[in-house]
Write a protein that holds these residues in place. Structure first.
Motif, short mmCIF file in Angstrom:
data_model
loop_
_atom_site.label_atom_id
_atom_site.label_comp_id
_atom_site.label_asym_id
_atom_site.label_seq_id
_atom_site.Cartn_x
_atom_site.Cartn_y
_atom_site.Cartn_z
N TRP A 1 30.34 25.13 -18.93
CA TRP A 1 31.43 25.74 -19.68
C TRP A 1 30.83 26.64 -20.73
O TRP A 1 29.61 26.63 -20.97
CB TRP A 1 32.30 24.66 -20.33
CG TRP A 1 31.53 23.77 -21.27
CD1 TRP A 1 31.22 23.99 -22.58
CD2 TRP A 1 30.91 22.52 -20.94
NE1 TRP A 1 30.47 22.97 -23.09
CE2 TRP A 1 30.27 22.05 -22.11
CE3 TRP A 1 30.85 21.74 -19.77
CZ2 TRP A 1 29.57 20.84 -22.14
CZ3 TRP A 1 30.15 20.55 -19.80
CH2 TRP A 1 29.52 20.11 -20.98
N GLU B 1 30.74 38.26 -9.24
CA GLU B 1 29.70 38.90 -10.05
C GLU B 1 29.93 40.41 -10.06
O GLU B 1 30.07 41.03 -9.00
CB GLU B 1 28.32 38.58 -9.50
CG GLU B 1 27.20 39.16 -10.34
CD GLU B 1 25.83 38.77 -9.82
OE1 GLU B 1 24.83 39.10 -10.49
OE2 GLU B 1 25.74 38.15 -8.73
N ASP C 1 40.19 28.76 -19.02
CA ASP C 1 39.70 28.57 -17.66
C ASP C 1 39.76 27.08 -17.30
O ASP C 1 39.11 26.26 -17.95
CB ASP C 1 38.25 29.08 -17.55
CG ASP C 1 37.67 28.85 -16.17
OD1 ASP C 1 38.09 29.55 -15.24
OD2 ASP C 1 36.80 27.97 -16.03
N ALA D 1 34.82 30.96 -21.75
CA ALA D 1 35.62 30.41 -20.66
C ALA D 1 36.71 29.48 -21.18
O ALA D 1 37.87 29.56 -20.74
CB ALA D 1 34.72 29.67 -19.67
N LEU E 1 35.76 41.95 -16.48
CA LEU E 1 34.38 41.81 -16.05
C LEU E 1 33.60 43.10 -16.31
O LEU E 1 34.08 44.19 -16.02
CB LEU E 1 34.33 41.49 -14.55
CG LEU E 1 34.77 40.08 -14.13
CD1 LEU E 1 34.81 39.99 -12.61
CD2 LEU E 1 33.84 39.04 -14.70
N ASP F 1 28.29 40.36 -15.55
CA ASP F 1 29.13 39.16 -15.65
C ASP F 1 29.17 38.42 -14.33
O ASP F 1 29.24 39.04 -13.25
CB ASP F 1 30.57 39.55 -16.05
CG ASP F 1 30.72 39.67 -17.54
OD1 ASP F 1 29.75 39.41 -18.26
OD2 ASP F 1 31.83 40.02 -17.99
N LYS F 2 29.15 37.09 -14.41
CA LYS F 2 29.27 36.25 -13.22
C LYS F 2 30.15 35.07 -13.58
O LYS F 2 29.83 34.30 -14.48
CB LYS F 2 27.90 35.76 -12.76
CG LYS F 2 27.90 35.03 -11.42
CD LYS F 2 26.49 34.72 -10.98
CE LYS F 2 26.46 34.07 -9.60
NZ LYS F 2 25.07 33.77 -9.15
N ARG F 3 31.27 34.93 -12.91
CA ARG F 3 32.22 33.88 -13.24
C ARG F 3 32.69 33.15 -11.98
O ARG F 3 32.60 33.67 -10.88
CB ARG F 3 33.43 34.45 -13.99
CG ARG F 3 33.03 35.10 -15.32
CD ARG F 3 34.23 35.59 -16.07
NE ARG F 3 33.82 36.41 -17.21
CZ ARG F 3 34.66 37.10 -17.98
NH1 ARG F 3 35.96 37.07 -17.71
NH2 ARG F 3 34.21 37.81 -18.99
N LYS F 4 33.22 31.96 -12.23
CA LYS F 4 33.64 31.09 -11.13
C LYS F 4 35.09 30.69 -11.34
O LYS F 4 35.49 30.33 -12.45
CB LYS F 4 32.75 29.85 -11.13
CG LYS F 4 32.78 29.01 -9.89
CD LYS F 4 31.85 27.82 -10.05
CE LYS F 4 30.40 28.24 -10.17
NZ LYS F 4 29.49 27.10 -10.30
N TYR F 5 35.90 30.75 -10.29
CA TYR F 5 37.33 30.45 -10.40
C TYR F 5 37.77 29.55 -9.26
O TYR F 5 37.29 29.67 -8.13
CB TYR F 5 38.16 31.74 -10.36
CG TYR F 5 37.80 32.72 -11.45
CD1 TYR F 5 38.46 32.69 -12.68
CD2 TYR F 5 36.81 33.67 -11.25
CE1 TYR F 5 38.14 33.58 -13.68
CE2 TYR F 5 36.47 34.57 -12.25
CZ TYR F 5 37.14 34.52 -13.47
OH TYR F 5 36.81 35.39 -14.47
N SER G 1 36.27 25.23 -16.18
CA SER G 1 35.38 24.96 -17.31
C SER G 1 35.93 23.85 -18.19
O SER G 1 35.18 22.98 -18.67
CB SER G 1 35.19 26.24 -18.15
OG SER G 1 34.60 27.26 -17.39
#
Length: 322
Positions: A126, A168, A135, A130, A24, A28-32, A138
């Motif tokens: 997606w 984030e 991921d 990702a 990161l 960056d902003k990601r979802k898990y 996604s």
């Protein structure tokens, strides 16, 4: 830590499937998917359903998917799936050996998907990055969208949602937020009464008549599968693997099911799910069933799901002569 709080990157203890610090960068902003949701029964059922759908669609190309995020990241399976479902010709290399070429191929394929689905970039759940980084969340969003677009009658398991953590990277540290992510749509109730509603009302008004309903349905079933040398006594157990359902549909609809399309002697849950899913798809394609049924429910011997399928067939063919 409360949702929305900020914690410095140094000393951060990652949850399962969370990125390392170097993954990161600020902005960056990601979802898990949270580790607590990864083994949820509905999520597992959706993954099994999608793998079975892909493997059935690409059976004649000898492609077998065993893990969604691991097997789809390089674009090879997606390429074949798009060409099969959409009769599309995607101008990419059939086999991309290097990481750079795989990423380029994936980007072209995902661009084709967004164009087919007429989605703006802001609507995509997606991204090339990702999917390429395997991921799961996604990948599931991508496959569900493809399935809904090209095969809208496919009985995708409804109401699948997971707990996620949104991360984030800011200049001050790592900002985290907890949320619930919906992957598939909720089961919709059609405006016109469906067979499911009629059947629900029947059971609600006269639950004491369940055994009598079973008896009528089994008599109907045996009248048509008896010529195949079959006899059904247990409505829950004997339909769970989908074999008798498929043979019954073939008898009633007047066609022969290719033995290569289903498992005559299923030896695993996934093979049973495949059979039941095929039966449900045939019913929906033929207009006999207008409410999706989770094939896992039939495999797990849930009486209501099994009887609903039989009731749909009974409603259409109760007067059919042998």
């Amino acid at each position: 830590m409360e949702p929305g709080s900020v914690r410095p990157l140094t000393g951060w203890v990652a949850l399962n499937q969370l990125p390392q610090e170097e993954d990161l960068v600020p902005g960056d902003k990601r979802k898990y998917i949270k580790a607590s949701s990864q083994n949820g029964p509905k999520l597992k059922a959706l993954q099994t359903f999608l793998m079975d759908w892909i493997n059935t669609s690409l059976k004649h190309e000898h492609i077998v998917v065993k893990n969604l995020e691991q097997d789809l990241y390089d674009g090879l399976v997606l390429h074949h799936l798009l060409e099969k479902l959409g009769s599309l010709t995607v101008e990419v290399e059939k086999i991309a050996l290097t990481e750079q070429k795989q990423r380029v191929k994936l980007a072209i394929i995902l661009k084709t998907v967004s164009e087919c689905l007429q989605l703006e970039e802001s609507e995509l759940k997606w991204s090339v990055d990702a999917i390429f980084k395997k991921d799961l969340l996604s990948t599931l969003h991508l496959l569900v969208s493809i399935a809904e677009h090209f095969q809208p009658e496919l009985p995708i398991p409804p109401d699948v949602c997971v707990d996620v953590i949104i991360m984030e990277c800011t200049s001050d540290g790592l900002k985290t937020e907890n949320a619930v992510e919906h992957i598939t749509k909720s089961r919709e109730t059609p405006e016109d009464p469906s067979k499911a509603e009629v059947f629900d009302e029947l059971l609600k008004r006269a639950p004491e008549k369940l055994d009598a309903i079973k008896e009528v349905l089994l008599k109907f079933v045996n009248r048509h599968v008896g010529k195949l040398g079959l006899n059904v006594k247990d409505a829950d157990l004997q339909f769970a693997d989908g074999v008798i359902l498929l043979l019954l549909i073939g008898q009633l609809e007047g066609y022969f099911l290719n033995l290569g399309d289903f498992f005559l002697t299923p030896s695993s849950t996934s093979e049973m799910v495949h059979n039941v899913n095929l039966a449900i798809s045939l019913l929906m394609d033929g207009g006999l069933l207008n409410t999706p049924i989770n094939p896992e429910d039939v495999v797990n011997q849930e009486t209501k799901a099994t009887l609903l399928i039989l009731y749909c067939l009974f409603s259409r063919y109760k007067s059919k002569k042998i």
